[in-house]
Design a protein around this motif. Structure first.
Motif, PDB file in Angstrom:
ATOM      1  N   SER A 192       0.870  -1.244   0.030  1.00 54.78           N
ATOM      2  CA  SER A 192       0.105   0.052   0.114  1.00 54.78           C
ATOM      3  C   SER A 192       0.721   1.286   0.041  1.00 54.78           C
ATOM      4  N   LEU A 193       0.522   2.091  -0.721  1.00 55.56           N
ATOM      5  CA  LEU A 193       1.347   3.369  -0.847  1.00 55.56           C
ATOM      6  C   LEU A 193       0.373   4.449  -0.433  1.00 55.56           C
ATOM      7  N   VAL A 194       0.650   4.916   0.966  1.00 55.87           N
ATOM      8  CA  VAL A 194      -0.039   6.101   1.606  1.00 55.87           C
ATOM      9  C   VAL A 194       0.646   7.229   1.808  1.00 55.87           C
ATOM     10  N   GLY A 195      -0.215   8.244   2.382  1.00 52.99           N
ATOM     11  CA  GLY A 195       0.306   9.622   2.545  1.00 52.99           C
ATOM     12  C   GLY A 195      -0.627  10.433   2.423  1.00 52.99           C
ATOM     13  N   LYS A 196      -0.153  11.628   3.008  1.00 55.89           N
ATOM     14  CA  LYS A 196      -1.518  12.715   2.848  1.00 55.89           C
ATOM     15  C   LYS A 196      -1.815  13.259   1.513  1.00 55.89           C
ATOM     16  N   SER A 197      -2.793  13.934   1.048  1.00 54.55           N
ATOM     17  CA  SER A 197      -2.942  14.595   0.046  1.00 54.55           C
ATOM     18  C   SER A 197      -1.880  15.526  -0.476  1.00 54.55           C
ATOM     19  N   GLY A 198      -1.435  15.212  -1.669  1.00 56.39           N
ATOM     20  CA  GLY A 198      -0.167  16.046  -1.995  1.00 56.39           C
ATOM     21  C   GLY A 198       1.278  15.501  -1.662  1.00 56.39           C
ATOM     22  N   SER A 199       1.127  14.329  -0.944  1.00 55.15           N
ATOM     23  CA  SER A 199       2.556  13.517  -0.605  1.00 55.15           C
ATOM     24  C   SER A 199       3.352  13.250  -1.943  1.00 55.15           C
ATOM     25  N   LEU A 229       3.731   9.048  -7.675  1.00 54.31           N
ATOM     26  CA  LEU A 229       4.718   7.813  -7.782  1.00 54.31           C
ATOM     27  C   LEU A 229       4.141   6.852  -8.589  1.00 54.31           C
ATOM     28  N   LEU A 230       2.979   6.365  -8.280  1.00 58.32           N
ATOM     29  CA  LEU A 230       2.143   5.269  -8.625  1.00 58.32           C
ATOM     30  C   LEU A 230       2.238   5.285 -10.272  1.00 58.32           C
ATOM     31  N   ASP A 240      -2.849 -11.966 -17.072  1.00 61.54           N
ATOM     32  CA  ASP A 240      -1.801 -12.590 -16.075  1.00 61.54           C
ATOM     33  C   ASP A 240      -0.755 -11.608 -15.843  1.00 61.54           C
ATOM     34  N   PRO A 241      -0.886 -10.339 -15.521  1.00 61.30           N
ATOM     35  CA  PRO A 241      -0.072  -9.366 -15.395  1.00 61.30           C
ATOM     36  C   PRO A 241       0.957  -9.758 -14.099  1.00 61.30           C
ATOM     37  N   SER A 242       2.127  -9.373 -13.963  1.00 61.30           N
ATOM     38  CA  SER A 242       2.904  -9.749 -12.868  1.00 61.30           C
ATOM     39  C   SER A 242       2.667  -8.731 -11.840  1.00 61.30           C
ATOM     40  N   ILE A 243       2.107  -7.487 -12.199  1.00 58.91           N
ATOM     41  CA  ILE A 243       1.835  -6.216 -11.111  1.00 58.91           C
ATOM     42  C   ILE A 243       0.512  -5.851 -11.358  1.00 58.91           C
ATOM     43  N   ILE A 244      -0.217  -5.812 -10.531  1.00 59.76           N
ATOM     44  CA  ILE A 244      -1.440  -5.021 -10.624  1.00 59.76           C
ATOM     45  C   ILE A 244      -1.372  -3.750  -9.725  1.00 59.76           C
ATOM     46  N   MET A 245      -1.634  -2.605 -10.368  1.00 65.33           N
ATOM     47  CA  MET A 245      -1.514  -1.254  -9.959  1.00 65.33           C
ATOM     48  C   MET A 245      -3.001  -0.708  -9.687  1.00 65.33           C
ATOM     49  N   GLY A 246      -3.318  -0.196  -8.557  1.00 65.58           N
ATOM     50  CA  GLY A 246      -4.670   0.379  -8.178  1.00 65.58           C
ATOM     51  C   GLY A 246      -4.433   1.796  -7.689  1.00 65.58           C
ATOM     52  N   THR A 259      -1.121  -0.612  -4.471  1.00 72.29           N
ATOM     53  CA  THR A 259      -2.127   0.369  -4.573  1.00 72.29           C
ATOM     54  C   THR A 259      -2.049   1.584  -3.656  1.00 72.29           C
ATOM     55  N   VAL A 260      -2.491   2.656  -4.260  1.00 73.17           N
ATOM     56  CA  VAL A 260      -2.398   3.690  -3.430  1.00 73.17           C
ATOM     57  C   VAL A 260      -3.857   3.886  -2.933  1.00 73.17           C
TER      58      VAL A 260
END
Lengths: 227, 413
Positions: free
Chosen positions: A39-46, A51-52, A164-170, A202-203
């Motif tokens: 999980s990619l987390v952070g405040k708005s504008g971080s 990055l994603l 069958d992707p190796s990476i799934i981004m959300g 995922t973000v």
């Protein structure tokens, strides 16, 4: 060890030029192992969404180096990257972005039709399989626009999985969903990571969601503060 | 993969059927107008030419008269010597065409010549008691004259071929007969410039609808004309030649003019106003129809732009999923091409129907019954090509714009 790395970024720097030059990402370097739910987390504008999109290969306007599945992607042309995404990366967005005029099955099949490695019949059976996994086989022939928000998001996941992707981004894949649907999506992601070995990045704004994932990367002002 | 792009294009076209129909109608209308306008203008030009060719051949060979040689002193001594010659006279040594047999044989040998006729044209006065009218008496080779001018077609009374066997018969223009109060089987007296007077019998009337001809012209057997002038049996004043394609007379004229010591003149040079009229009508037709096509093109451009703005998120998602710029261009260009081809085919059909309908509108002037129309394959093919290129250009610009969309901008909002 090397081949256990799904994605690695080295010294990623990105600027926004509007309204004035601003350094969004400040020298980010990290690696993500295969089969992890990150999980990619952070405040708005971080800078987490920024990055994603850099990691997703859609944004090519950055400095540094991006390697996915051992393949260096920095410096490739947009069309090469499009072909790479088609095969190796699946996307799930906050707003589901299905093609509303196509039925559910066609939506799921689209990336595979583009990849054009399997026959139509094979793709169709695979699409049904994915829909079944997400509990949507009943809806296969309905127009995408006729489904509920939660259902649409699951269709989007089925579509992200078709090659069958190796990476799934959300990008906040649960941002628009109620807690029940969020639960469902989370379970699917965890199963994909743990049972199929697919890497999930995922973000998210949802703290519970992030806490339950394997790893949290927290950004603040363009820097990784916790990883 | 390609099939997938076509499928997406197909879904876009069919899901917004109203928009598609509007774009289609634009192209259809443009192409049908192109077909119709050009058919109509060609019809008008053809009619005009047919009308003109009743009294005019494609190439005319005649004795133009001697050059102006009245100031002989200037020719010999140059402009610096002052000389004075008054009341100079021009003498024409050769009347008509000398040695016509050789010239006729030469002209007949040319491959593009399809008909040729000799004439003895005399300026005369027609007289019926107190009425005197100045006009042209044309001594003609009856059969060949008809081959070149199709004059039998314009007979309103009597029979053209009767002229062949009636050395004292004349066929008058209808308006001329009217002015002289003459009817068929009446007698008419003619007076030549040399003062010879002779009476002929009216055996027929014709009407070409070219007022100038109908008011002043009469036909006579060529041998009777020679008799009237007391000249030999070879004498003639004009050779009228018809070629296969009246549009291209220049090669023949260029070949004959140096070897024939008389004036060889194409109808285009003799009647530049006709040529100018035809060209101007063609230009108007093309300008109007291209304008319509262009408006249709802007219509398509607009609709495609709208579609792309509506589908901008879908385009972004397609690109995120791995569709290349080329795929996106294909998707939208396919839609334009489909609209162009369908609009082109329907437009050609509609243009044909329109042409047939207008061709039946009554129009009773100048010997016409209905509005004239020409049906030429060329117009249809050109309309289709122009229509398709317009849609291609109008579709390509928005398609390219779509292909350049940056998915990050759209998805992040």
């Amino acid at each position: 060890m090397e081949n256990n790395i799904a994605l690695s970024s080295a010294h990623i720097v990105k600027y926004f030029y509007q309204p004035e030059p601003f350094k969004v990402l400040k020298d980010l370097s990290f690696e993500v192992e295969k089969g992890k739910f990150v999980s990619l987390v952070g405040k708005s504008g971080s800078g987490k969404s920024t990055l994603l999109y850099v990691l997703s290969t859609m944004d090519t306007d950055y400095e540094g180096e991006l390697v996915v599945n051992g393949e260096k992607l920095t410096g490739k042309s947009r069309n090469q990257l499009a072909a790479f995404r088609n095969q190796h990366i699946g996307f799930v967005f906050q707003f589901h972005y299905l093609l509303p005029e196509f039925n559910v099955l066609d939506n799921v099949m689209l990336p595979a039709m583009k990849l054009n490695k399997l026959s139509r019949a094979e793709i169709e059976s695979k699409a049904y399989e994915n829909l079944k996994l997400l509990g949507l086989e009943e809806q296969a022939l309905k127009l995408a626009s006729k489904l509920s928000g939660g259902q649409q998001q699951r269709v989007a996941i089925a579509r992200a999985l078709i090659n069958d992707p190796s990476i799934i981004m959300g990008d906040e894949p649960t941002g628009n969903l109620d807690s029940k649907n969020t639960e469902i999506v989370f379970d699917i992601f965890r199963r994909l990571a743990h049972e199929r070995g697919q890497t999930i990045i995922t973000v998210t704004h949802d703290e519970d969601f992030a806490l339950k994932s394997d790893r949290i990367i927290e950004l603040s002002d363009g820097e990784i503060v916790k990883s | 993969m390609i099939a997938t792009n076509y499928k997406i294009a197909y879904v876009h076209l069919t899901s917004k059927i109203k928009q598609t129909v509007v774009a289609l109608m634009g192209v259809t209308f443009g192409i049908s107008m192109y077909v119709f306008m050009n058919s109509f203008m060609t019809g008008v030009n053809d009619t005009q030419n047919t009308l003109a060719f009743t009294s005019m051949s494609h190439v005319h060979i005649y004795n133009d008269g001697p050059a102006d040689n009245t100031n002989l002193l200037k020719r010999v001594y140059g402009p610096n010597v002052l000389g004075d010659v008054r009341n100079a006279k021009v003498i024409q040594y050769v009347q008509g065409i000398k040695n016509p047999g050789d010239i006729i044989a030469l002209v007949k040998k040319q491959s593009e010549v399809i008909a040729l006729t000799s004439q003895v044209n005399i300026n005369i006065f027609f007289r019926n008691a107190a009425n005197k009218i100045n006009g042209t008496l044309s001594g003609v080779d009856v059969e060949n004259e008809n081959r070149v001018f199709d004059i039998a077609h314009y007979m309103t009374d009597g029979n053209w071929n009767d002229l062949k066997y009636n050395p004292d018969g004349v066929i008058l223009g209808a308006a001329l007969a009217d002015r002289l109060s003459l009817h068929i089987n009446d007698n008419v007296n003619v007076l030549t410039p040399d003062g010879v007077s002779k009476t002929y019998k009216v055996i027929g009337l014709f009407q070409t609808n070219v007022a100038n001809v109908d008011k002043t012209k009469a036909y006579l057997n060529i041998n009777s004309a020679r008799q009237l002038l007391s000249v030999n049996q070879d004498y003639l004043t004009d050779l009228q030649v018809n070629v296969q394609d009246y549009g291209t007379t220049a090669p023949l004229v260029n070949r004959l003019a140096p070897v024939i010591p008389y004036k060889v003149e194409s109808w285009q040079t003799a009647n530049q106003q006709l040529e100018a009229g035809s060209s101007l009508r063609d230009i108007i037709a093309v300008a109007v129809s291209l304008t319509i096509l262009m408006v249709a093109g802007f219509g398509i451009y607009n609709i495609m732009n709208m579609t792309i703005n509506e589908k901008i998120r879908e385009i972004a998602i397609l690109k995120a999923m791995g569709f290349s710029s080329g795929d996106v261009t294909t998707i939208f260009l396919t839609q334009a091409v489909v609209i162009g081809i369908a609009g082109g085919l329907i437009g050609m059909g509609l243009g044909y129907v329109l042409a047939v309908i207008i061709n039946h509108v009554p129009f009773k002037i100048g010997g016409l019954d209905t509005l004239p129309m020409a049906y030429r394959l060329k117009d249809y093919i050109l309309a289709f090509i122009f229509g398709l290129s317009t849609t291609l250009i109008a579709g390509y610009l928005p398609a390219r714009k779509a292909s350049q969309i940056d998915p990050v901008d759209i998805i992040r909002g």
